[in-house]
Design a protein around this motif. Structure first.
Motif, PDB file in Angstrom:
ATOM      1  N   LYS A   1       0.817  -1.211   0.000  1.00  0.00           N
ATOM      2  CA  LYS A   1       0.000   0.000   0.000  1.00  0.00           C
ATOM      3  C   LYS A   1       0.853   1.265   0.000  1.00  0.00           C
ATOM      4  N   CYS A   2       2.119   1.135  -0.399  1.00  0.00           N
ATOM      5  CA  CYS A   2       3.025   2.280  -0.375  1.00  0.00           C
ATOM      6  C   CYS A   2       2.544   3.396  -1.298  1.00  0.00           C
ATOM      7  N   ASP A   3       2.652   4.614  -0.830  1.00  0.00           N
ATOM      8  CA  ASP A   3       2.319   5.795  -1.628  1.00  0.00           C
ATOM      9  C   ASP A   3       3.349   5.950  -2.749  1.00  0.00           C
ATOM     10  N   ASN A   4       3.054   6.830  -3.712  1.00  0.00           N
ATOM     11  CA  ASN A   4       4.044   7.185  -4.725  1.00  0.00           C
ATOM     12  C   ASN A   4       5.313   7.673  -4.028  1.00  0.00           C
ATOM     13  N   VAL A   5       6.460   7.278  -4.548  1.00  0.00           N
ATOM     14  CA  VAL A   5       7.741   7.675  -3.968  1.00  0.00           C
ATOM     15  C   VAL A   5       8.535   8.428  -5.034  1.00  0.00           C
ATOM     16  N   THR A   6       8.780   9.704  -4.788  1.00  0.00           N
ATOM     17  CA  THR A   6       9.435  10.558  -5.775  1.00  0.00           C
ATOM     18  C   THR A   6      10.520  11.385  -5.105  1.00  0.00           C
ATOM     19  N   ALA A   7      11.650  11.520  -5.786  1.00  0.00           N
ATOM     20  CA  ALA A   7      12.765  12.285  -5.223  1.00  0.00           C
ATOM     21  C   ALA A   7      13.574  12.920  -6.340  1.00  0.00           C
ATOM     22  N   ILE A   8      14.061  14.118  -6.070  1.00  0.00           N
ATOM     23  CA  ILE A   8      15.038  14.768  -6.942  1.00  0.00           C
ATOM     24  C   ILE A   8      16.130  15.314  -6.036  1.00  0.00           C
ATOM     25  N   ALA A   9      17.373  14.958  -6.349  1.00  0.00           N
ATOM     26  CA  ALA A   9      18.505  15.346  -5.505  1.00  0.00           C
ATOM     27  C   ALA A   9      19.520  16.119  -6.325  1.00  0.00           C
ATOM     28  N   VAL A  10      20.180  17.060  -5.656  1.00  0.00           N
ATOM     29  CA  VAL A  10      21.190  17.897  -6.285  1.00  0.00           C
ATOM     30  C   VAL A  10      22.441  17.881  -5.415  1.00  0.00           C
ATOM     31  N   GLU A  11      23.596  17.740  -6.042  1.00  0.00           N
ATOM     32  CA  GLU A  11      24.853  17.891  -5.322  1.00  0.00           C
ATOM     33  C   GLU A  11      25.565  19.130  -5.857  1.00  0.00           C
ATOM     34  N   TRP A  12      25.814  20.081  -4.973  1.00  0.00           N
ATOM     35  CA  TRP A  12      26.415  21.347  -5.368  1.00  0.00           C
ATOM     36  C   TRP A  12      27.904  21.167  -5.644  1.00  0.00           C
ATOM     37  N   GLU A  13      28.317  21.578  -6.847  1.00  0.00           N
ATOM     38  CA  GLU A  13      29.711  21.520  -7.270  1.00  0.00           C
ATOM     39  C   GLU A  13      30.294  20.125  -7.057  1.00  0.00           C
ATOM     40  N   GLY A  14      29.442  19.119  -7.268  1.00  0.00           N
ATOM     41  CA  GLY A  14      29.905  17.753  -7.041  1.00  0.00           C
ATOM     42  C   GLY A  14      29.454  16.827  -8.139  1.00  0.00           C
TER      43      GLY A  14
END
Length: 300
Positions: A229-242
């Motif tokens: 029954k898991c909800d939608n799982v969404t992610a956006i990640a940013v690494e600064w100068e990496g």
């Protein structure tokens, strides 16, 4: 600017995916955003997509090539998205307005600004330690803040007191600037992720390896914990100068008037909501990530 970015969205145990995320940037400024369409109201996937499109359109208009006031931009952009949802419902004579949460951030001048409405979250992690996190606009988190207790609450964690598309003007919390250090990581995610993975584990996992490995691991952990029954799982990640060469995006090659975006800009009024299906989301994500890799290869 130079940054690495990775994004992923999974349907989980729901019939459809109502989460949307994306980013856009000019030579000197970058916008990253995520929205989670709310169940119990019509066309949640339209609400989240329209919120992102509104932010992206305003960013394209205002960032020439930088924003004059990033915090003001975020506040006004989120409120503009709310008004677009009200107009959308009115034009179609809907019995209820589509609703969504939203979290967005701007990277500019080596600093970070962010704003949110609802319970989609932003995390800032430095060397595996949590530096900052948004506070949900939920009755449960408000109760915890007022009572200084996390053990007893009369409210479910998903009961929100504000969102985009509600009858009253939404509450928008904004913060920044936060001066970024090389290697800092910023995660925007829906409650399908943070609701199943503790903050400490999110920070620790995000600090391990590259974001192209740590973010999928976090999403898989949320799906396992959430079960059928898991909800939608969404992610956006940013690494600064990496990031390594395959993940890195450099904006220096962009001209002063150029604009890059992963957010769909077609008017939703001209397309059926069913066109925004899970397969299309997955294809878009793959195309974006592949374009990033090709761009990096061309520079070497």
């Amino acid at each position: 600017m130079r940054f690495a970015v990775y994004q992923v969205s999974r349907k989980g145990g729901r019939e459809k995916n109502e989460d949307r995320m994306g980013y856009c940037y000019t030579r000197e400024s970058g916008l990253f955003a995520l929205a989670d369409g709310m169940g119990g109201h019509p066309e949640g996937e339209v609400a989240s997509q329209l919120a992102l499109q509104t932010l992206a359109a305003r960013f394209q208009h205002d960032a020439k090539p930088r924003l004059a006031d990033p915090q003001l931009f975020l506040r006004e952009g989120i409120l503009a998205a709310h008004r677009e949802l009200l107009r959308y419902a009115q034009r179609r004579a809907l019995p209820d307005t589509p609703r969504t949460t939203v979290v967005a951030c701007v990277l500019q001048d080596g600093a970070l600004w962010w704003a949110h409405c609802g319970d989609s979250r932003l995390y800032v992690v430095r060397d595996g330690a949590l530096v900052a996190r948004t506070r949900d606009h939920s009755y449960a988190e408000l109760h915890e803040a007022l009572t200084l207790s996390t053990t007893v609450t009369p409210f479910g964690r998903n009961v929100l007191f504000t969102c985009l598309g509600s009858p009253s003007e939404p509450m928008v919390d904004a913060a920044g600037p936060l001066r970024l250090h090389g290697g800092d990581r910023i995660l925007l995610c829906s409650d399908g992720l943070w609701g199943n993975v503790a903050d400490a584990e999110i920070a620790a996992q995000l600090g391990r390896g590259t974001i192209s490995h740590s973010v999928p691991d976090l999403v898989e952990a949320a799906l396992r914990e959430g079960g059928t029954k898991c909800d939608n799982v969404t992610a956006i990640a940013v690494e600064w100068e990496g990031g390594d060469d395959a993940d890195a995006v450099s904006t220096q090659a962009l001209g002063e008037d150029l604009f890059a975006s992963s957010i769909q800009t077609a008017a939703l009024g001209d397309a059926a909501a069913d066109d925004l299906d899970d397969a299309e989301i997955e294809r878009s994500i793959q195309e974006i990530n592949e374009a990033i890799r090709r761009s990096a290869e061309k520079r070497h």
